[in-house]
Design a protein around this motif. Sequence first.
Motif, PDB file in Angstrom:
ATOM      1  N   LEU A  43      48.972   8.152 -14.498  1.00 27.16           N
ATOM      2  CA  LEU A  43      49.609   7.705 -15.743  1.00 27.16           C
ATOM      3  C   LEU A  43      48.696   6.773 -16.540  1.00 27.16           C
ATOM      4  N   ASN A  44      47.982   5.896 -15.847  1.00 28.36           N
ATOM      5  CA  ASN A  44      47.203   4.862 -16.531  1.00 28.36           C
ATOM      6  C   ASN A  44      45.816   5.302 -16.988  1.00 28.36           C
ATOM      7  N   TYR A  45      45.226   6.283 -16.298  1.00 28.87           N
ATOM      8  CA  TYR A  45      43.842   6.643 -16.595  1.00 28.87           C
ATOM      9  C   TYR A  45      43.671   8.010 -17.256  1.00 28.87           C
ATOM     10  N   THR A  46      44.685   8.852 -17.210  1.00 30.48           N
ATOM     11  CA  THR A  46      44.555  10.183 -17.804  1.00 30.48           C
ATOM     12  C   THR A  46      44.714  10.107 -19.322  1.00 30.48           C
ATOM     13  N   LYS A  47      43.691  10.556 -20.033  1.00 31.62           N
ATOM     14  CA  LYS A  47      43.737  10.603 -21.499  1.00 31.62           C
ATOM     15  C   LYS A  47      44.358  11.939 -21.940  1.00 31.62           C
ATOM     16  N   LEU A  48      45.025  11.916 -23.063  1.00 32.91           N
ATOM     17  CA  LEU A  48      45.654  13.135 -23.565  1.00 32.91           C
ATOM     18  C   LEU A  48      44.623  14.215 -23.846  1.00 32.91           C
ATOM     19  N   SER A  49      43.401  13.804 -24.173  1.00 33.81           N
ATOM     20  CA  SER A  49      42.334  14.777 -24.422  1.00 33.81           C
ATOM     21  C   SER A  49      42.049  15.605 -23.174  1.00 33.81           C
ATOM     22  N   GLY A 141      52.854  11.489 -34.222  1.00 35.93           N
ATOM     23  CA  GLY A 141      51.697  11.913 -33.463  1.00 35.93           C
ATOM     24  C   GLY A 141      50.984  10.786 -32.738  1.00 35.93           C
ATOM     25  N   LEU A 142      50.150  11.167 -31.765  1.00 30.26           N
ATOM     26  CA  LEU A 142      49.290  10.242 -31.029  1.00 30.26           C
ATOM     27  C   LEU A 142      47.864  10.773 -31.039  1.00 30.26           C
ATOM     28  N   GLU A 143      46.903   9.854 -31.035  1.00 28.90           N
ATOM     29  CA  GLU A 143      45.504  10.279 -30.921  1.00 28.90           C
ATOM     30  C   GLU A 143      45.221  10.744 -29.497  1.00 28.90           C
ATOM     31  N   SER A 144      44.272  11.647 -29.365  1.00 29.59           N
ATOM     32  CA  SER A 144      43.958  12.225 -28.061  1.00 29.59           C
ATOM     33  C   SER A 144      43.365  11.198 -27.091  1.00 29.59           C
ATOM     34  N   SER A 145      42.972  10.032 -27.599  1.00 29.43           N
ATOM     35  CA  SER A 145      42.422   8.980 -26.742  1.00 29.43           C
ATOM     36  C   SER A 145      43.508   8.177 -26.026  1.00 29.43           C
ATOM     37  N   ALA A 146      44.776   8.368 -26.397  1.00 28.11           N
ATOM     38  CA  ALA A 146      45.885   7.661 -25.750  1.00 28.11           C
ATOM     39  C   ALA A 146      46.060   8.153 -24.318  1.00 28.11           C
ATOM     40  N   THR A 147      46.653   7.313 -23.466  1.00 26.19           N
ATOM     41  CA  THR A 147      46.864   7.696 -22.067  1.00 26.19           C
ATOM     42  C   THR A 147      48.201   8.419 -21.902  1.00 26.19           C
ATOM     43  N   LEU A 148      48.345   9.044 -20.751  1.00 25.76           N
ATOM     44  CA  LEU A 148      49.578   9.748 -20.434  1.00 25.76           C
ATOM     45  C   LEU A 148      50.763   8.786 -20.402  1.00 25.76           C
ATOM     46  N   LYS A 149      50.548   7.573 -19.907  1.00 25.96           N
ATOM     47  CA  LYS A 149      51.622   6.580 -19.852  1.00 25.96           C
ATOM     48  C   LYS A 149      52.096   6.225 -21.260  1.00 25.96           C
ATOM     49  N   VAL A 150      51.154   6.080 -22.192  1.00 26.72           N
ATOM     50  CA  VAL A 150      51.510   5.794 -23.584  1.00 26.72           C
ATOM     51  C   VAL A 150      52.347   6.940 -24.154  1.00 26.72           C
ATOM     52  N   ALA A 151      51.960   8.166 -23.843  1.00 25.09           N
ATOM     53  CA  ALA A 151      52.687   9.333 -24.343  1.00 25.09           C
ATOM     54  C   ALA A 151      54.118   9.373 -23.805  1.00 25.09           C
ATOM     55  N   ILE A 165      49.258  16.052 -31.032  1.00 29.39           N
ATOM     56  CA  ILE A 165      48.042  15.373 -30.586  1.00 29.39           C
ATOM     57  C   ILE A 165      46.991  15.495 -31.689  1.00 29.39           C
ATOM     58  N   LEU A 166      46.504  14.341 -32.151  1.00 22.17           N
ATOM     59  CA  LEU A 166      45.586  14.301 -33.281  1.00 22.17           C
ATOM     60  C   LEU A 166      44.181  13.916 -32.820  1.00 22.17           C
ATOM     61  N   ASP A 167      43.168  14.429 -33.536  1.00 21.61           N
ATOM     62  CA  ASP A 167      41.809  13.994 -33.241  1.00 21.61           C
ATOM     63  C   ASP A 167      41.525  12.692 -33.985  1.00 21.61           C
ATOM     64  N   SER A 168      40.297  12.194 -33.880  1.00 22.67           N
ATOM     65  CA  SER A 168      39.960  10.898 -34.481  1.00 22.67           C
ATOM     66  C   SER A 168      40.047  10.912 -35.999  1.00 22.67           C
ATOM     67  N   GLY A 170      42.551  12.396 -37.535  1.00 22.95           N
ATOM     68  CA  GLY A 170      43.958  12.568 -37.878  1.00 22.95           C
ATOM     69  C   GLY A 170      44.394  14.011 -38.018  1.00 22.95           C
ATOM     70  N   GLU A 171      43.523  14.956 -37.613  1.00 23.22           N
ATOM     71  CA  GLU A 171      43.850  16.373 -37.706  1.00 23.22           C
ATOM     72  C   GLU A 171      44.640  16.818 -36.477  1.00 23.22           C
ATOM     73  N   LEU A 172      45.669  17.647 -36.691  1.00 27.94           N
ATOM     74  CA  LEU A 172      46.472  18.162 -35.586  1.00 27.94           C
ATOM     75  C   LEU A 172      45.663  19.164 -34.774  1.00 27.94           C
ATOM     76  N   ARG A 173      45.577  18.932 -33.455  1.00 25.65           N
ATOM     77  CA  ARG A 173      44.828  19.828 -32.584  1.00 25.65           C
ATOM     78  C   ARG A 173      45.735  20.659 -31.688  1.00 25.65           C
ATOM     79  N   THR A 174      46.734  20.032 -31.122  1.00 27.28           N
ATOM     80  CA  THR A 174      47.631  20.745 -30.222  1.00 27.28           C
ATOM     81  C   THR A 174      48.892  19.908 -30.043  1.00 27.28           C
ATOM     82  N   LEU A 175      49.781  20.345 -29.141  1.00 27.95           N
ATOM     83  CA  LEU A 175      51.032  19.640 -28.883  1.00 27.95           C
ATOM     84  C   LEU A 175      51.138  19.306 -27.398  1.00 27.95           C
ATOM     85  N   LEU A 176      51.710  18.158 -27.122  1.00 26.86           N
ATOM     86  CA  LEU A 176      52.019  17.772 -25.748  1.00 26.86           C
ATOM     87  C   LEU A 176      53.527  17.837 -25.583  1.00 26.86           C
TER      88      LEU A 176
END
Length: 328
Positions: A43-49, A141-151, A165-168, A170-176
Amino acid sequence: MDQGHPPSVLDNDEYIVGKDQYMKEQLEKENEKPTISTLEECLNYTKLSELTTSYPKLVYCTTEDTLSVVLEKLLEHQILSLPVYNPPQRLFVSFIDLVDICYHFLQLLEKHTEPKAIFEKLRNSSVKSISDVSGRNPFNGLESSATLKVAINFMIKYNIYRIPILDSDGELRTLLTQTSVIKYVSPFLSKTSLGQSTIESLKLGFKPVFKISIQDPISNAFKLITTERVSGVAIVDQDQYVGSLSVSDLRLLGYNLHLFEKLFLKVEEFIKLVPESTHDAIQIPPSITFSELCHTFERSGVHRAFIVDDAKKILGVVSLSDLIRLLQ
């Protein structure tokens, strides 16, 4: 070299070396990341990317599309919602899902009595007029650099089922989705006290269940889904669980809405014609552990499971949202 233009990569060996050094440093940083072996680390270390590295082709609709187009895409890709793109603004602005379509159908049902009139209005309805009409699909939306816990905290805070899920830029890349979250954390649960606890001991899902009789009109089921803000209801025959209905069953209308008239049938008649609807939920005993339940959701792809006793009497219902809340 033309001094009026910035040097190209090919003209500047120093730039190439600098780039290689940068890539090396990035790789070293990646290797410094701790090995994930526990739920807490996950939860704490996995990034959405990391959960969305492949960026599969995004399926979406536009504000100018009709409901028929939306249903065709939902049916073709076996999904429950679509992000909505606004061409004039050149932005993704909202979601449209089957709850919105259900809500819109019931609004038309209040205004019109003739099925043919409702059919025509429904078929020609625009995405712009329907998207998030239920008020349950905020486009947060959340940036892809956010962690799973944040999501997970984000899903709970806004009571949402999917996150753009947005890139740096602000473009939409995918959905979580909630389903993908459960799928990712599931392998880390078996050795935790949470994972080994039964849903009965956790008091998970033991709450009043919205249900309809097999003799009720099918439209009553969708009214209940809309008014009570749930995604599905249980079907009972003399208080015994026999199946379920959910907003996902609206996909069975087909992209040309050829099954639309079936919404005026009784539940018993409807599930005989479209038996897939009875497979939407799974029956589980109170003794199932949290880890086993997450694996069940992961394998089956369902969004809810009904808790039943040996006599098939309904004791409660567990949704993906219930599972997500316990991961907070």
